[in-house]
Design a protein around this motif. Structure first.
Motif, short mmCIF file in Angstrom:
data_model
loop_
_atom_site.label_atom_id
_atom_site.label_comp_id
_atom_site.label_asym_id
_atom_site.label_seq_id
_atom_site.Cartn_x
_atom_site.Cartn_y
_atom_site.Cartn_z
N ILE A 19 -0.47 -17.07 -1.72
CA ILE A 19 -0.22 -15.69 -2.15
C ILE A 19 -1.56 -15.03 -2.43
O ILE A 19 -2.44 -15.63 -3.05
CB ILE A 19 0.65 -15.66 -3.42
N THR A 20 -1.73 -13.81 -1.96
CA THR A 20 -2.95 -13.05 -2.26
C THR A 20 -2.58 -11.74 -2.93
O THR A 20 -1.79 -10.95 -2.39
CB THR A 20 -3.75 -12.74 -0.98
N PHE A 21 -3.15 -11.53 -4.12
CA PHE A 21 -2.98 -10.27 -4.83
C PHE A 21 -4.12 -9.32 -4.47
O PHE A 21 -5.29 -9.73 -4.45
CB PHE A 21 -2.98 -10.49 -6.34
N LEU A 22 -3.78 -8.08 -4.23
CA LEU A 22 -4.76 -7.04 -3.99
C LEU A 22 -4.88 -6.23 -5.27
O LEU A 22 -3.96 -5.48 -5.62
CB LEU A 22 -4.26 -6.15 -2.84
N ALA A 23 -5.98 -6.42 -6.00
CA ALA A 23 -6.12 -5.80 -7.32
C ALA A 23 -7.44 -5.04 -7.44
O ALA A 23 -8.09 -5.07 -8.49
CB ALA A 23 -6.02 -6.88 -8.41
N VAL A 61 1.24 -11.23 0.84
CA VAL A 61 0.22 -10.33 0.30
C VAL A 61 0.91 -9.41 -0.71
O VAL A 61 1.93 -8.79 -0.40
CB VAL A 61 -0.43 -9.48 1.42
N VAL A 62 0.35 -9.35 -1.90
CA VAL A 62 0.94 -8.57 -2.99
C VAL A 62 -0.01 -7.47 -3.43
O VAL A 62 -1.12 -7.75 -3.88
CB VAL A 62 1.27 -9.47 -4.21
N VAL A 63 0.41 -6.22 -3.30
CA VAL A 63 -0.39 -5.10 -3.76
C VAL A 63 -0.15 -4.92 -5.26
O VAL A 63 0.98 -4.67 -5.70
CB VAL A 63 -0.04 -3.80 -3.01
N LYS A 64 -1.20 -5.10 -6.06
CA LYS A 64 -1.11 -4.89 -7.51
C LYS A 64 -1.89 -3.64 -7.93
O LYS A 64 -1.70 -3.13 -9.03
CB LYS A 64 -1.61 -6.12 -8.27
N SER A 65 -2.75 -3.17 -7.05
CA SER A 65 -3.47 -1.92 -7.31
C SER A 65 -2.46 -0.77 -7.44
O SER A 65 -1.39 -0.79 -6.81
CB SER A 65 -4.45 -1.62 -6.18
N THR A 66 -2.81 0.22 -8.23
CA THR A 66 -1.93 1.38 -8.41
C THR A 66 -2.13 2.34 -7.24
O THR A 66 -3.21 2.89 -7.05
CB THR A 66 -2.25 2.08 -9.74
N VAL A 67 -1.07 2.53 -6.46
CA VAL A 67 -1.14 3.39 -5.28
C VAL A 67 0.12 4.25 -5.20
O VAL A 67 1.19 3.85 -5.65
CB VAL A 67 -1.28 2.55 -3.98
N VAL A 68 -0.01 5.45 -4.63
CA VAL A 68 1.12 6.37 -4.54
C VAL A 68 2.13 5.85 -3.52
O VAL A 68 1.80 5.06 -2.64
CB VAL A 68 0.66 7.80 -4.15
N LYS A 76 2.62 -9.89 12.43
CA LYS A 76 3.59 -8.86 12.10
C LYS A 76 4.12 -9.05 10.69
O LYS A 76 4.62 -10.13 10.33
CB LYS A 76 4.76 -8.92 13.10
N ALA A 77 4.01 -7.98 9.87
CA ALA A 77 4.53 -8.03 8.51
C ALA A 77 6.04 -8.17 8.52
O ALA A 77 6.73 -7.53 9.31
CB ALA A 77 4.13 -6.76 7.75
N GLY A 78 6.55 -9.00 7.62
CA GLY A 78 7.99 -9.23 7.55
C GLY A 78 8.45 -10.33 8.47
O GLY A 78 9.59 -10.80 8.36
N GLU A 79 7.57 -10.76 9.37
CA GLU A 79 7.89 -11.86 10.28
C GLU A 79 6.88 -13.00 10.12
O GLU A 79 7.24 -14.13 9.80
CB GLU A 79 7.90 -11.37 11.73
N ASP A 80 5.60 -12.67 10.33
CA ASP A 80 4.55 -13.69 10.25
C ASP A 80 3.96 -13.82 8.85
O ASP A 80 3.42 -14.87 8.50
CB ASP A 80 3.42 -13.35 11.23
N PHE A 81 4.04 -12.78 8.08
CA PHE A 81 3.58 -12.83 6.68
C PHE A 81 4.42 -11.85 5.86
O PHE A 81 5.02 -10.92 6.39
CB PHE A 81 2.08 -12.51 6.56
N GLY A 82 4.45 -12.09 4.55
CA GLY A 82 5.25 -11.25 3.66
C GLY A 82 4.40 -10.23 2.94
O GLY A 82 3.17 -10.38 2.82
N VAL A 83 5.04 -9.19 2.43
CA VAL A 83 4.35 -8.14 1.67
C VAL A 83 5.21 -7.73 0.48
O VAL A 83 6.42 -7.49 0.63
CB VAL A 83 4.05 -6.91 2.55
N CYS A 84 4.58 -7.64 -0.68
CA CYS A 84 5.26 -7.15 -1.88
C CYS A 84 4.37 -6.15 -2.60
O CYS A 84 3.16 -6.11 -2.38
CB CYS A 84 5.60 -8.29 -2.84
N MET A 85 4.98 -5.35 -3.46
CA MET A 85 4.25 -4.46 -4.35
C MET A 85 4.66 -4.83 -5.77
O MET A 85 5.83 -4.76 -6.13
CB MET A 85 4.61 -2.99 -4.05
N ASN A 86 3.68 -5.26 -6.56
CA ASN A 86 3.96 -5.77 -7.91
C ASN A 86 3.10 -5.00 -8.92
O ASN A 86 2.01 -5.44 -9.28
CB ASN A 86 3.65 -7.27 -7.94
#
Length: 432
Positions: free
Chosen positions: A80-84, A120-127, A146-156
């Motif tokens: 898991i990678t957080f983007l902060a 990949v988890v976006v933790k930065s504050t974005v609109v 491809k996102a949703g197939e080869d890797f996952g994406v979340c916003m936390n």
């Protein structure tokens, strides 16, 4: 789980230390600043946050947390990678996405040759829409996946208060997981399994907006009580008595009803402006948000206006400014009322002596030419008045003896203090 976190600021570092300490996780923090990385690997905390230095040191000693400048390696060796990274405010109020765009591309490079499933988890504050329209395309382009197939994406989104960020991370009210797909959300919910709090799973855009709506509502609450406080000052009413009475209503709650010199920091001012700017882009009129900002800007220098009631001409007067951080418990001065107050005092010809237990070095970058002292006693000595801008607990120790060292025993409070000083020597910005 093996977790990487890109960004070691006031969000990334508390999150990293918190995850390393809670649950069976190993954390790698990523930053382009080699000096920061070296400090972290030596168990030294590059920022000040209550309890964070001690926990960070322990996690490094236990081998559960380390740091690197190599994003690709950190991503490749984690699940898991957080983007902060930061999303600073631009002049027009919108957010600057340069850091998050670059980080997304770096993460994509790390995913290119990776076969295992990764989230990949976006933790930065974005609109709303940023994760889908800016982050995902860049990761896909650089990774060839491809996102949703080869890797996952979340916003936390994070709901951390600076000064208590570590405690807030370890003891949250709720955890919001915006998910591109169910598999991604389930992976992040599993990561947070040691946290016994409500976990809300939403769309990516809903999670992005939850963060902005939460901070903007809290900021509006502060601006509202400051407007009431300004009325209380005119009527010689204690605004804290009013806030106590109002706050007992369970629909309102007492939190964030402390009237004072206005809010600052890296979140509230930036987030309210960013949401207002975003709404304007959608041809909506953010009346309440714009008023919240305007009230806060005017509130920041109320202390100087009240000081002029005592000294119409501030030329040559020595004014002590106690507290430079935007709140106690942190060394962060971003959008601190102290910045505006010092600027106004300088403009009016006053000599400024300033003290803060943690934020002096940061304020020197904004106001290098004023006098800084090593304690509040030295700041008060021979001062014609003192302005308390940040309610550090040590300022409650100010005594009558300290006031005797001043040219005039006068303290104007931007934050309500608990020291034992005669009423005639202390005045509140929005209370008698």
């Amino acid at each position: 789980m093996d977790i990487s976190i890109v960004g070691t600021g006031y969000v990334g570092l508390p999150a990293g230390a918190g995850l390393a300490s809670k649950g069976n996780h190993n954390v790698t923090c990523v930053d382009i600043d080699e000096e920061k990385v070296e400090k972290i690997n030596n168990g030294e905390c590059p920022i000040y946050e209550e309890d964070l230095p001690e926990l960070l040191e322990k996690m490094v000693e236990d081998g559960k947390l380390s740091a690197t400048t190599n994003t690709s390696d950190a991503v490749h060796n984690s699940e898991i990678t957080f983007l902060a990274v930061g999303t600073p405010m631009q002049e027009d109020g919108s957010i600057n996405l340069d850091y998050i765009k670059q980080a997304a591309e770096d993460i994509g490079e790390g995913l290119r040759d990776k076969e295992e499933y990764h989230v990949v988890v976006v933790k930065s504050t974005v609109v709303p829409g940023t994760t889908e329209n800016e982050v995902i395309p860049r990761i896909e382009e650089k990774s060839g996946k491809k996102a949703g197939e080869d890797f996952g994406v979340c916003m936390n989104p994070e709901f951390l208060r600076e000064g208590t960020a570590l405690n807030d991370f370890l003891n949250p009210d709720r955890i919001v997981i915006g998910e591109l797909d169910e598999k991604s959300g389930s992976k992040i919910e599993e990561m947070y399994s040691a946290f016994d709090v409500p976990k809300i799973r939403t769309s990516l855009q809903a999670a992005e907006l939850i963060k902005y709506a939460s901070n903007s509502l809290l900021a509006t609450k502060i601006s509202f009580i400051n407007e009431i406080g300004n009325l209380c000052k005119e009527l010689n009413i204690d605004v804290y008595e009013v806030a106590d009475g109002v706050g007992l209503d369970h629909r309102i709650n007492r939190d964030f009803l402390d009237s004072g010199a206005g809010f600052g920091g890296s979140c509230f001012p930036k987030d309210v402006r960013a949401l207002a700017s975003f709404m304007e882009e959608k041809n909506l009129d953010p009346k309440i948000l714009n008023d919240t900002i305007q009230v806060n800007e005017e509130q920041k220098t109320k202390l100087v206006e009240q000081l002029q009631d005592h000294y119409p001409d501030l030329s040559g007067k020595t004014i002590a400014v106690l507290g430079l951080a935007f709140k106690p418990g942190t060394d962060d001065i971003r959008q601190s009322p102290a910045i505006d107050i010092i600027s106004e005092l300088k403009y009016l010809g006053a000599e400024v002596k300033a003290y803060d237990p943690k934020a002096i070095e940061n304020m020197k970058q904004k106001h290098p030419e004023i006098q800084y002292t090593s304690n509040y006693e030295e700041a008060l000595k021979d001062a014609d008045a003192a302005l308390i801008v940040t309610d550090w607990k040590e300022f409650n120790q100010i005594s009558r003896e300290d006031l005797q060292e001043m040219n005039k025993a006068l303290i104007l409070e931007g934050r309500r203090m608990e020291y034992k000083i005669d009423k005639e020597n202390r005045k509140g910005v929005t209370w008698p």
